[in-house]
Design a protein around this motif. Structure first.
Motif, PDB file in Angstrom:
ATOM      1  N   LEU A 146       0.813  -1.216   0.000  1.00 37.33           N
ATOM      2  CA  LEU A 146       0.000   0.000   0.000  1.00 37.33           C
ATOM      3  C   LEU A 146       0.847   1.267   0.000  1.00 37.33           C
ATOM      4  N   SER A 147       2.125   1.127   0.315  1.00 35.75           N
ATOM      5  CA  SER A 147       3.023   2.288   0.258  1.00 35.75           C
ATOM      6  C   SER A 147       3.178   2.797  -1.169  1.00 35.75           C
ATOM      7  N   ASN A 148       2.770   1.977  -2.160  1.00 34.52           N
ATOM      8  CA  ASN A 148       2.868   2.376  -3.569  1.00 34.52           C
ATOM      9  C   ASN A 148       1.678   3.193  -4.043  1.00 34.52           C
ATOM     10  N   ILE A 149       0.675   3.357  -3.200  1.00 32.46           N
ATOM     11  CA  ILE A 149      -0.545   4.044  -3.639  1.00 32.46           C
ATOM     12  C   ILE A 149      -0.348   5.553  -3.658  1.00 32.46           C
ATOM     13  N   ASN A 150      -0.827   6.151  -4.733  1.00 38.66           N
ATOM     14  CA  ASN A 150      -0.706   7.592  -4.927  1.00 38.66           C
ATOM     15  C   ASN A 150      -1.442   8.369  -3.830  1.00 38.66           C
ATOM     16  N   PRO A 151      -0.833   9.440  -3.320  1.00 41.47           N
ATOM     17  CA  PRO A 151      -1.475  10.241  -2.255  1.00 41.47           C
ATOM     18  C   PRO A 151      -2.872  10.736  -2.608  1.00 41.47           C
ATOM     19  N   GLN A 152      -3.137  10.955  -3.898  1.00 39.24           N
ATOM     20  CA  GLN A 152      -4.463  11.422  -4.316  1.00 39.24           C
ATOM     21  C   GLN A 152      -5.559  10.420  -3.969  1.00 39.24           C
ATOM     22  N   LEU A 153      -5.194   9.135  -3.895  1.00 38.05           N
ATOM     23  CA  LEU A 153      -6.187   8.093  -3.642  1.00 38.05           C
ATOM     24  C   LEU A 153      -6.296   7.714  -2.168  1.00 38.05           C
ATOM     25  N   LYS A 154      -5.252   7.987  -1.393  1.00 44.08           N
ATOM     26  CA  LYS A 154      -5.223   7.531   0.000  1.00 44.08           C
ATOM     27  C   LYS A 154      -6.395   8.048   0.819  1.00 44.08           C
ATOM     28  N   GLU A 155      -6.638   9.343   0.723  1.00 44.59           N
ATOM     29  CA  GLU A 155      -7.702   9.950   1.531  1.00 44.59           C
ATOM     30  C   GLU A 155      -9.053   9.324   1.206  1.00 44.59           C
ATOM     31  N   PHE A 156      -9.314   9.116  -0.089  1.00 48.32           N
ATOM     32  CA  PHE A 156     -10.574   8.508  -0.510  1.00 48.32           C
ATOM     33  C   PHE A 156     -10.696   7.093   0.044  1.00 48.32           C
ATOM     34  N   ILE A 157      -9.629   6.322  -0.027  1.00 48.93           N
ATOM     35  CA  ILE A 157      -9.643   4.932   0.434  1.00 48.93           C
ATOM     36  C   ILE A 157      -9.922   4.846   1.924  1.00 48.93           C
ATOM     37  N   VAL A 158      -9.301   5.733   2.699  1.00 45.41           N
ATOM     38  CA  VAL A 158      -9.531   5.740   4.154  1.00 45.41           C
ATOM     39  C   VAL A 158     -10.949   6.192   4.465  1.00 45.41           C
ATOM     40  N   LYS A 159     -11.396   7.243   3.811  1.00 41.69           N
ATOM     41  CA  LYS A 159     -12.728   7.799   4.064  1.00 41.69           C
ATOM     42  C   LYS A 159     -13.822   6.787   3.748  1.00 41.69           C
ATOM     43  N   LYS A 160     -13.673   6.066   2.653  1.00 40.57           N
ATOM     44  CA  LYS A 160     -14.692   5.113   2.222  1.00 40.57           C
ATOM     45  C   LYS A 160     -14.481   3.718   2.813  1.00 40.57           C
ATOM     46  N   ARG A 161     -13.415   3.543   3.594  1.00 38.65           N
ATOM     47  CA  ARG A 161     -13.106   2.235   4.200  1.00 38.65           C
ATOM     48  C   ARG A 161     -13.037   1.132   3.135  1.00 38.65           C
ATOM     49  N   ILE A 162     -12.276   1.411   2.089  1.00 37.09           N
ATOM     50  CA  ILE A 162     -12.119   0.455   0.995  1.00 37.09           C
ATOM     51  C   ILE A 162     -11.349  -0.770   1.494  1.00 37.09           C
ATOM     52  N   PRO A 163     -11.804  -1.971   1.167  1.00 35.50           N
ATOM     53  CA  PRO A 163     -11.138  -3.183   1.672  1.00 35.50           C
ATOM     54  C   PRO A 163      -9.724  -3.362   1.125  1.00 35.50           C
ATOM     55  N   LEU A 164      -8.916  -4.073   1.893  1.00 36.67           N
ATOM     56  CA  LEU A 164      -7.517  -4.314   1.534  1.00 36.67           C
ATOM     57  C   LEU A 164      -7.396  -4.944   0.146  1.00 36.67           C
ATOM     58  N   LYS A 165      -8.286  -5.858  -0.191  1.00 37.87           N
ATOM     59  CA  LYS A 165      -8.226  -6.538  -1.486  1.00 37.87           C
ATOM     60  C   LYS A 165      -8.217  -5.537  -2.642  1.00 37.87           C
ATOM     61  N   THR A 166      -9.084  -4.520  -2.547  1.00 34.98           N
ATOM     62  CA  THR A 166      -9.166  -3.509  -3.610  1.00 34.98           C
ATOM     63  C   THR A 166      -7.958  -2.590  -3.586  1.00 34.98           C
ATOM     64  N   SER A 167      -7.553  -2.150  -2.388  1.00 40.71           N
ATOM     65  CA  SER A 167      -6.391  -1.261  -2.268  1.00 40.71           C
ATOM     66  C   SER A 167      -5.133  -1.948  -2.782  1.00 40.71           C
ATOM     67  N   TYR A 168      -4.987  -3.224  -2.463  1.00 37.21           N
ATOM     68  CA  TYR A 168      -3.822  -3.989  -2.931  1.00 37.21           C
ATOM     69  C   TYR A 168      -3.808  -4.068  -4.457  1.00 37.21           C
ATOM     70  N   CYS A 169      -4.987  -4.279  -5.042  1.00 38.07           N
ATOM     71  CA  CYS A 169      -5.095  -4.306  -6.505  1.00 38.07           C
ATOM     72  C   CYS A 169      -4.590  -2.985  -7.086  1.00 38.07           C
TER      73      CYS A 169
END
Length: 319
Positions: A146-169
């Protein structure tokens, strides 16, 4: 350990102790301004009398933002608290009253490897319970990515509680592709489930077509939907996902079009509804009858038993 008021300008911060994400919280500074600092900072005092912060980074940022010069802090002597113990203490402090989010877990795992030199197997054995995650090495690896994820997406992922499976993808996508999907989500309305479905579809289509997710995102039809100023954001979401589902499951989409034709031909006032299973499992369709009264049921039943209807269904599966 002692409690003391410290000049915050004398406090040194060390990046690897700063594990909280997001780095700031809305309204946090204003809350401290009104109520004061309810939970003291935690500092290590080295042999030269210098102070190093190991817990309370958000609090310190807020104190500086509201231009407070002093703050209460718990002081630990360097000889009494090792760096590793201080790091573990900071994890425990962050877990008070909440669970760590996926990006915080990712940061912790990578710091344990890079700074404290733990092997991945040692981390699984020693820290899984503290972090409240699985003891499977594969799961740990997904968090690390997950350290590879762009900062633009991090806030959205945390706010929406996106599951690890999707974030890992997402973490496996190139930065350009991640920025592309970030632009898309700025222009549509996505629920938790919509986002996971969107990422999965794009990833699978890119794999099928042997191209990048960015190429799928740049599809002309999707760009046309996004640029439609008269189309509400939630409708854009529906249209994009429906379009991608047709690309991902072309056979199913073709069958659905044929079923719609059969429905229109045989249904009277919507009495018959035909449905395909989601992934076409078992070569079966379901048939629903709108049974408003006995007369409508009998009428629908005759249609289903007719030779013409039976022949249409046989051809559907023989094509």
């Amino acid at each position: 350990m002692i409690l003391k008021t410290i000049n915050i300008n004398e406090i040194k911060t060390i990046d690897y102790f700063d594990i909280s994400y997001p780095k700031t919280l809305a309204g946090f500074s204003e809350s401290i301004k009104k109520q004061g600092l309810l939970s003291p900072l935690r500092l290590i005092r080295d042999k030269n009398g210098k102070y190093r912060l190991f817990s309370g980074f958000r609090r310190l940022r807020s104190l500086r933002e509201i231009e407070t010069s002093e703050a209460p802090a718990f002081l630990y002597n360097e000889s009494d608290l090792s760096e590793e113990d201080a790091f573990i203490s900071s994890i425990e402090e962050n877990r008070k009253g909440r669970s760590l989010n996926d990006f915080e877990i990712s940061s912790i795992l990578n710091i344990l490897t890079s700074h404290f030199r733990y092997s991945k197997k040692e981390i699984v054995a020693k820290f899984s319970s503290l972090l409240e995650i699985s003891k499977e090495l594969g799961i740990h690896e997904k968090y690390r990515m997950l350290s590879n994820i762009n900062p633009q997406l991090k806030e959205f992922i945390v706010k929406k509680r996106i599951p690890l499976k999707t974030s890992y993808c997402l973490s496996k996508w190139a930065d350009k592709s991640q920025k592309g999907i970030a632009t898309v989500i700025e222009n549509i309305h996505l629920t938790h489930g919509d986002f996971s479905k969107l990422i999965t579809l794009i990833d699978e289509i890119a794999g099928m077509e042997k191209t990048s997710p960015q190429e799928i995102v740049n599809d002309g039809f999707i760009e046309k939907i996004l640029s439609d100023k008269d189309l509400p954001a939630n409708r854009k979401t529906v249209k994009i996902i429906k379009y991608l589902e047709k690309k991902r499951f072309p056979k199913k989409s073709a069958l659905e079009d044929k079923l719609n034709r059969i429905e229109k031909e045989f249904s009277v006032a919507g009495k018959i509804k035909l449905k395909l299973p989601y992934l076409l499992e078992g070569n079966k369709i379901s048939i629903e009858i709108d049974n408003k009264n006995r007369g409508s049921f009998e009428e629908a039943k005759k249609l289903l038993e007719s030779e013409k209807f039976q022949e249409e269904i046989r051809q559907l599966f023989n094509e």
